[in-house]
Design a protein around this motif. Structure first.
Motif, PDB file in Angstrom:
ATOM      1  N   ASP A 321       0.811  -1.231   0.000  1.00  0.00           N
ATOM      2  CA  ASP A 321       0.000   0.000   0.000  1.00  0.00           C
ATOM      3  C   ASP A 321       0.839   1.272   0.000  1.00  0.00           C
ATOM      4  N   TRP A 324       0.517   3.627  -3.007  1.00  0.00           N
ATOM      5  CA  TRP A 324      -0.637   4.534  -3.110  1.00  0.00           C
ATOM      6  C   TRP A 324      -0.523   5.687  -2.103  1.00  0.00           C
ATOM      7  N   LYS A 380      -4.114   5.114   4.699  1.00  0.00           N
ATOM      8  CA  LYS A 380      -4.511   5.941   3.554  1.00  0.00           C
ATOM      9  C   LYS A 380      -5.251   7.193   4.028  1.00  0.00           C
ATOM     10  N   GLU A 432      -5.884   1.750  -6.258  1.00  0.00           N
ATOM     11  CA  GLU A 432      -5.762   0.296  -6.397  1.00  0.00           C
ATOM     12  C   GLU A 432      -6.892  -0.243  -7.284  1.00  0.00           C
TER      13      GLU A 432
END
Length: 477
Positions: A321, A324, A380, A432
């Motif tokens: 991750d 991102w 995120k 994603e």
């Protein structure tokens, strides 16, 4: 400051960022994800400890340095109050043995608490000794002392790998603290003449009170800015997991490469622009610089979005991750740098209250963003919240500066910074599975920027070409 001095100060952040790219894969492959997350809490604690216990006297030291004849006495008056307060605080906490490590790591252990205490003392001491080097313009010594902890950390972790050492939290924290203590010792050696004199220098309580009146109000703004850059990790620790905290911390570390641009630019920009302001010359160049920096900011965002797929090739699968999240983490160094080109009016008018309002406002927005986004999106959400907060920080600094000083055009900066930030946060949350769509979007923004800033690119190309002709005459034939 001469170009040579600027270069000597720039070696530290540039080399530190490059060494960080080596350290990251080593640490993530060798230590567990939870322990990497715990390490980030240690780093947050150390930065907070330095900010809080300095009592703003580090800023007062910088402010008074060129006006005081007895500089060793100034160093003593600036460093001693906070050092004594920090020592008392540590002594109280250590009376409870495992409290430090339990609060930070959820691992009750006396030896970890002792390591944290040692790290706090080393970080605080190195802060003031580094200021001695900075104010005396000893840039190379300052840079080498910045590089040393990163280099030692690489060496120690490499030795762990080669010797098959245990992959424990204790070893990870110990490597970090050893590197901090080492840099403190190097600082102490390089500044030995100053601090030895400071030990025997007189201590004037009235001078300290005067310095506190200047420094203490700065702590509020400093805490707000600390919250902008560190509170996301605290919320991840409270609202999510150490695994998410590790992913986020690694993302921030990759994005920290952009601080090379931030540091070098700030070193060059501040003395130059205030010189223009004091002489009333070159003011028209400010808008030109703003356009150049805007182009660099947009380009870095776009290239990061287009190339982030490479990051998983050097990290374990559990850190996928990062590709991102890292793009939104660029919001801090890039938007802060852009705001440095626009905030001049606050500094020239000496209305620092407006700068504090910008920091506190963005800080409050970051709190709300973390509370809303982390429960649903984890790391995120923290990245998105910080990126949006720094966009608000940039806008407020720009508008306050425009209000307090000369008026300047802001539409182009807002357009491209908004495009970059909105695409970055969307990419972080929804990239994603949609990488093709976002790749096209990044290409579009980059192409648009190339068209919009074509004159700046032409001027920059001519400048570089003329420099090459000067140093390489054969190319001009």
């Amino acid at each position: 400051m001469t170009p040579r001095n600027i270069l000597s100060f720039a070696i530290g952040p540039v080399g530190g960022a490059l060494l960080g790219l080596i350290t990251l894969p080593l640490v993530t492959w060798f230590f567990s994800q939870e322990d990497v997350g715990r390490l980030s809490m240690l780093q947050v604690t150390l930065s907070f400890g330095v900010l809080l216990f300095s009592l703003g006297l580090d800023q007062a030291y910088v402010r008074e340095f060129h006006e005081r004849e007895d500089k060793p006495a100034l160093l003593k008056q600036a460093a001693l109050p906070g050092f004594l307060l920090l020592t008392f605080f540590i002594a109280v906490f250590l009376c409870f043995g495992e409290l430090f490590s339990d609060l930070l790591f959820e691992v009750p252990a006396v030896h970890l608490s002792l390591l944290v205490a040692l790290g706090l003392l080393a970080s605080f001491t190195s802060r003031f000794l580094s200021l001695v080097l900075r104010m005396n313009e000893r840039g190379f010594a300052y840079s080498m002392s910045q590089l040393l902890p990163k280099l030692l950390l690489v060496i120690l972790v490499s030795l762990y790998v080669l010797l098959g050492a245990d992959k424990t939290l204790t070893n990870l924290v110990a490597a970090t603290i050893v590197s901090l203590v080492a840099v403190t010792l190097v600082f102490a050696w390089n500044t030995r003449e100053e601090w030895v004199k400071a030990v025997s220098a007189p201590f004037d309580l009235n001078e300290v009170k005067s310095m506190l009146r200047f420094g203490l109000p700065l702590i509020l703004g400093g805490l707000a800015f600390w919250g902008l850059t560190a509170l996301d990790k605290v919320f991840l620790r409270a609202l999510s997991s150490y695994e998410e905290l590790a992913v986020y911390s690694v993302s921030v570390s990759f994005a920290a490469v952009a601080t090379i641009f931030q540091t070098v630019f700030s070193t060059l920009w501040a003395p130059t622009v205030y010189k223009w302001a004091s002489f009333g010359e070159g003011i028209e160049n400010i808008s030109k610089v703003q356009r150049y920096v805007t182009f660099v900011v947009v380009t870095v965002f776009c290239l990061a979005g287009l190339l982030s797929w490479l990051i998983p090739t050097v990290l374990p699968e559990s850190y996928d991750d990062v590709q991102w999240i890292m793009v939104s983490c660029l919001g801090f160094p890039l938007l802060y740098t852009l705001s440095e080109t626009t905030v001049v009016g606050i500094g020239v008018s000496r209305k620092s209250l407006f700068s504090m309002i910008a920091s506190i406002s963005a800080f409050i927005i970051n709190i709300l963003g973390n509370l809303l986004l982390i429960p649903n999106f984890g790391a995120k959400g923290a990245a998105v919240s910080t990126c949006l907060s720094f966009f608000i920080f940039f806008v407020l600094r720009t508008e306050f500066s425009n209000y307090l000083w000369i008026k300047f055009s802001r539409g182009l900066m807002y357009k491209f910074s908004f495009l970059s930030v909105s695409t970055a946060v969307s990419y972080t949350l929804f990239g994603e599975g949609n990488i093709g769509v976002f790749s096209l979007l990044w290409f579009f923004i980059l192409f648009y920027a190339l068209l919009e800033f074509r004159l700046e690119l032409k001027d920059a190309s001519l400048f570089v070409f003329n420099r090459l002709r000067k140093f390489l005459p054969k190319f001009s034939q």
